[in-house]
Every structure is written in structure tokens, then in C-alpha cells.
Design an enzyme around this catalytic site. Sequence first.
Site, PDB file in Angstrom:
ATOM      1  N   CYS A 259      -1.589   4.118  11.162  1.00  0.00           N
ATOM      2  CA  CYS A 259      -1.505   5.362  11.934  1.00  0.00           C
ATOM      3  C   CYS A 259      -2.823   5.520  12.689  1.00  0.00           C
ATOM      4  CB  CYS A 259      -1.152   6.569  11.059  1.00  0.00           C
ATOM      5  SG  CYS A 259      -2.207   6.797   9.639  1.00  0.00           S
TER       6      CYS A 259
ATOM      7  N   ALA B 280       1.409   4.456  -1.870  1.00  0.00           N
ATOM      8  CA  ALA B 280       1.350   5.918  -2.063  1.00  0.00           C
ATOM      9  C   ALA B 280       1.129   6.634  -0.737  1.00  0.00           C
ATOM     10  CB  ALA B 280       0.221   6.269  -3.023  1.00  0.00           C
ATOM     11  N   PRO B 281       1.749   7.794  -0.577  1.00  0.00           N
ATOM     12  CA  PRO B 281       2.544   8.540  -1.549  1.00  0.00           C
ATOM     13  C   PRO B 281       3.993   8.089  -1.668  1.00  0.00           C
ATOM     14  CG  PRO B 281       2.381   9.789   0.469  1.00  0.00           C
ATOM     15  CD  PRO B 281       1.528   8.554   0.671  1.00  0.00           C
ATOM     16  N   GLY B 282       4.446   7.155  -0.825  1.00  0.00           N
ATOM     17  CA  GLY B 282       5.780   6.606  -1.047  1.00  0.00           C
ATOM     18  C   GLY B 282       6.806   6.918   0.024  1.00  0.00           C
TER      19      GLY B 282
ATOM     20  N   CYS C 138       0.882  -1.170   0.000  1.00  0.00           N
ATOM     21  CA  CYS C 138       0.000   0.000   0.000  1.00  0.00           C
ATOM     22  C   CYS C 138       0.919   1.219   0.000  1.00  0.00           C
ATOM     23  CB  CYS C 138      -0.878   0.004   1.245  1.00  0.00           C
ATOM     24  SG  CYS C 138      -1.927  -1.448   1.395  1.00  0.00           S
TER      25      CYS C 138
ATOM     26  N   ASP D  87       1.181  -1.337   4.980  1.00  0.00           N
ATOM     27  CA  ASP D  87       0.825  -0.085   5.659  1.00  0.00           C
ATOM     28  C   ASP D  87      -0.548   0.347   5.125  1.00  0.00           C
ATOM     29  OD1 ASP D  87       1.452   2.189   7.313  1.00  0.00           O
ATOM     30  OD2 ASP D  87       1.881   3.345   5.505  1.00  0.00           O
TER      31      ASP D  87
HETATM   32  N1  SAM Z   1       2.759   3.625   2.914  1.00  0.00           N
HETATM   33  C1  SAM Z   1       2.360   4.965   2.484  1.00  0.00           C
HETATM   34  C2  SAM Z   1       3.444   5.954   2.884  1.00  0.00           C
HETATM   35  O1  SAM Z   1       4.104   5.725   3.896  1.00  0.00           O
HETATM   36  O2  SAM Z   1       3.643   6.925   2.175  1.00  0.00           O
HETATM   37  C3  SAM Z   1       0.993   5.356   3.013  1.00  0.00           C
HETATM   38  C4  SAM Z   1      -0.059   4.335   2.648  1.00  0.00           C
HETATM   39  S1  SAM Z   1      -1.727   4.857   2.907  1.00  0.00           S
HETATM   40  C5  SAM Z   1      -1.939   4.626   4.617  1.00  0.00           C
HETATM   41  C6  SAM Z   1      -2.592   3.496   2.228  1.00  0.00           C
HETATM   42  C7  SAM Z   1      -2.538   3.427   0.704  1.00  0.00           C
HETATM   43  O3  SAM Z   1      -2.886   2.105   0.288  1.00  0.00           O
HETATM   44  C8  SAM Z   1      -3.530   4.343  -0.004  1.00  0.00           C
HETATM   45  O4  SAM Z   1      -2.849   5.102  -0.942  1.00  0.00           O
HETATM   46  C9  SAM Z   1      -4.516   3.385  -0.672  1.00  0.00           C
HETATM   47  O5  SAM Z   1      -5.003   3.874  -1.900  1.00  0.00           O
HETATM   48  C10 SAM Z   1      -3.679   2.154  -0.872  1.00  0.00           C
HETATM   49  N2  SAM Z   1      -4.406   0.861  -0.893  1.00  0.00           N
HETATM   50  C11 SAM Z   1      -5.461   0.509  -0.119  1.00  0.00           C
HETATM   51  N3  SAM Z   1      -5.827  -0.744  -0.379  1.00  0.00           N
HETATM   52  C12 SAM Z   1      -4.967  -1.232  -1.308  1.00  0.00           C
HETATM   53  C13 SAM Z   1      -4.833  -2.494  -1.974  1.00  0.00           C
HETATM   54  N4  SAM Z   1      -5.672  -3.490  -1.725  1.00  0.00           N
HETATM   55  N5  SAM Z   1      -3.833  -2.641  -2.875  1.00  0.00           N
HETATM   56  C14 SAM Z   1      -2.983  -1.615  -3.144  1.00  0.00           C
HETATM   57  N6  SAM Z   1      -3.084  -0.397  -2.557  1.00  0.00           N
HETATM   58  C15 SAM Z   1      -4.058  -0.211  -1.650  1.00  0.00           C
END
Ligand code: SAM
Length: 387
Positions: A298, A109-111, A107, A188
Site C-alpha cells: 500500500c 495480520a490482520p487477515g 505477511c 503483502d
Molecule cells: N496482508 C495483511 C492484510 O491484508 O490484512 C496486511 C499485512 S501488513 C501490510 C504486513 C504484516 O506482515 C505485518 O503484520 C507484519 O508484522 C508482518 N510481517 C512482516 N515481516 C514478516 C515476516 N518476515 N514474516 C511474517 N510476517 C511478517
Amino acid sequence: NTTDSSQILHPRWVRINTLKTTLEEQLESTFAGLERALTVDAVRKRGSKHIFIDHNIPNLVAVSSTTDLSKTEAYKSGAIIFQDKASCFPAYLLDPRSEDDDIIDSCAAPGNKTTHLAAILQSRQPDPNGGSQKIHAFERNYGRADTLKRMVSLAGSDRITTIHAGEDFLKAKPEASTYKKVTSLLLDPSCSGSGIVGRDDMPELHLPVPKNNTPLPKDSKNKKQTKVPDPTKETRKRKREDFNEDLDVMVDDDGMVTAVDTVDELNARLTALSKFQLELLIHAFKFPSARRITYSTCSIHAQENEQVVLQALKSSIAKEQGWRLLKRADQIRGLKEWPVRGDIEAAEGDAEVAEACIRANKGDEHGTMGFFLAGFVRDSNSVEDIG
Ligand code: SAM
């Protein structure tokens, strides 16, 4: 009109991106003129001219949030990244070491964590252009995947990152040959966001890109996606203060802040989120070469944290595949020493589980956001145990 408590600010945590620079270089340039502080407290005062070098996470510093770094060359070039201390825990705990094992960031974005992983990997490779190691960064939402691409490129981690834009990690086939070298996974997932301190701590918003250029997601399943928050507005903060203390600001599964109006709504939301979070962990357990997994949120809610961990450990796949919690004693030094651990009540009285879990409290003396992290490991005969 200021009160004493308004003088204690949340620190501005800054990760030094070692793909582009070094801590020493930044201390002599971007942070020149700031006096070294021995505790984080010193940078929490309005207008403080101090810098604190973190003891737990390498290459992490804190300055006063009144120090504007957004116009510095270092920020614009991706040499420094605004990232809360607790948000640096997962990549550091995952501790990727081997030179040719791949990693999945499920998961991404944003990276923030993807680029942190990339920096750790490179620091362990003798030849910066060598090594065949890859990070597979999944991001289901196309709009956020664009943001991820920009951040990965700005941070200089493109060479080792493969972005799976618009791909749902839950649909990735563990047995596929693409993933046969995946030994570590960082999870995450979307969560309630109840640990986020305020606008400045939204990791999603820490990007030096024009905010009004945020593309709208192509995936229109979730209508709320059209409510792209404008980080330049103060509304987020004001709204928060208007809430009843039983209520909370929520982040929907695309990272957008939404509100719930009642405790029942909050509970329904937590139930849905924790179901998804558990599903994600169970899916990660299925990758045949996987040896290490980190799970983080978080969120401050037990339901998304210790409770998910307990259920995952009880699952038949965890038992069949030999997954267990990464004990405190086996954690990397900076996190073994971190004092805030899981909640024993939330861990249903299991002191060992609580001790293995890592928490960070919003607004306490450590100056972090509210956060939760647990590591999972399993032994292998075929792959050297890196625990
Ligand atoms: N790890 C990121 C960072 O530290 O910058 C923050 C991640 S944010 C909490 C969760 C992200 O996971 C969101 O952008 C969401 O769109 C994506 N997401 C949620 N479910 C997902 C899935 N099943 N597969 C891939 N991405 C997913």
C-alpha cells in the site's frame, strides 16, 4: 464551514464475506433501503443513501463513509468486512483454483487477504466442508498474530487456515514437506504505507474487537511496538496534515504508523523496506511447487513497487526457476480491465512490465487507496498451468 472538496468523501468499501453470507442476502438486509448507484461517485457524497456494486471485484460494494455499519449484525458477525477495493486485488489476482493445492500468505495480520483467499477457495469447492486445501498464514509479530486469529475465526475461515503465529516467513524452509503442496503465495509485506488515505483505510484497524485489548507484542526487538496506535483518536489525521508535502506517514515493519522528519530519512526507510521486500520475493521463488505469486504494497513509492519487481525479475533465482510477470492479458477479468497500470518511468521504460503491474491511485475517481500489485507465474510440467 464546509468546502466543496470536503463533500467528496472516500467511499466505505465493504467486502461481502461469502463464507458467511451472499451479496443478495446483504442487499436485502444490511443494505436494504439504499438505492443502487451506477458509479462510485454517488456514494462519495456526505449522507448519500446509495450503494455501488463494484465492477472489478466480485462481492464488493461501496457505501458512503457516513453510513455507520459498525453496529450492524453483519459487521459484528464477520458477514461483511471493511476492506478497501485495492486491498481486495491480491487474493483475486492470485486466483486459487485447484482443489488440493495449498497457499501461503506470508505477511498475514490482520487477515483481510487471508480471509478473502479463504472465501474464494470455498466458492470453488463444490462441498463446503470438503477439500484438503490449506492456507498457511504467517505472522511474525505475536500481538498481530492474535488479531489475525480473531479475524480468521470471526470470518469463518479457521477450517482451512493454519496460523503460523510468531513465525518469520523468511525462515520457513521451502523444501519442508509441510509446504510441498504450496502452489501459490500471496506476499503483502510491511511497507511505507504511503498509499493509505487516512485512519479509516488502515486495513489493520478494520476489526470489530475492542481496540484497547490489542495485546502488546511479545517480540520486543522493536521498541516502537509499544506505540500501539489508538484508532479511536483523531491524532493520526491531524498529524498527517501537519506534514510537509515532501514527507510522509510511515508504517514500520509491524504495521505501526511512524513519521519521518526528513527526505533523507524517508529515503533511508525506503531503502531498508525495499531490501526486505525483495528478500521476501526471492524467498517465495524458492518454493518447489509454487506456480503463482502476488506481490503487493500500500505504497505509492516506485522504490517499493516497480523497482522491487524489476530487481526480482533480474535475480538469478527467477531466471533459474523460470519466474516471469503475469501479463495483463493473462490476468483475471476484473483486473485485466482495471485501467490504472504500473508507472513506465519507475519500470525503467519497460512498457510490458509497466502494463503487467497494477496500481491504484489514492484519491482519484476510482475511490481507492494508493496500492501496487504484480503477479508472477512460472510454468510447470508436473502441475497443470492455471494461468
Ligand atoms: N496482508 C495483511 C492484510 O491484508 O490484512 C496486511 C499485512 S501488513 C501490510 C504486513 C504484516 O506482515 C505485518 O503484520 C507484519 O508484522 C508482518 N510481517 C512482516 N515481516 C514478516 C515476516 N518476515 N514474516 C511474517 N510476517 C511478517
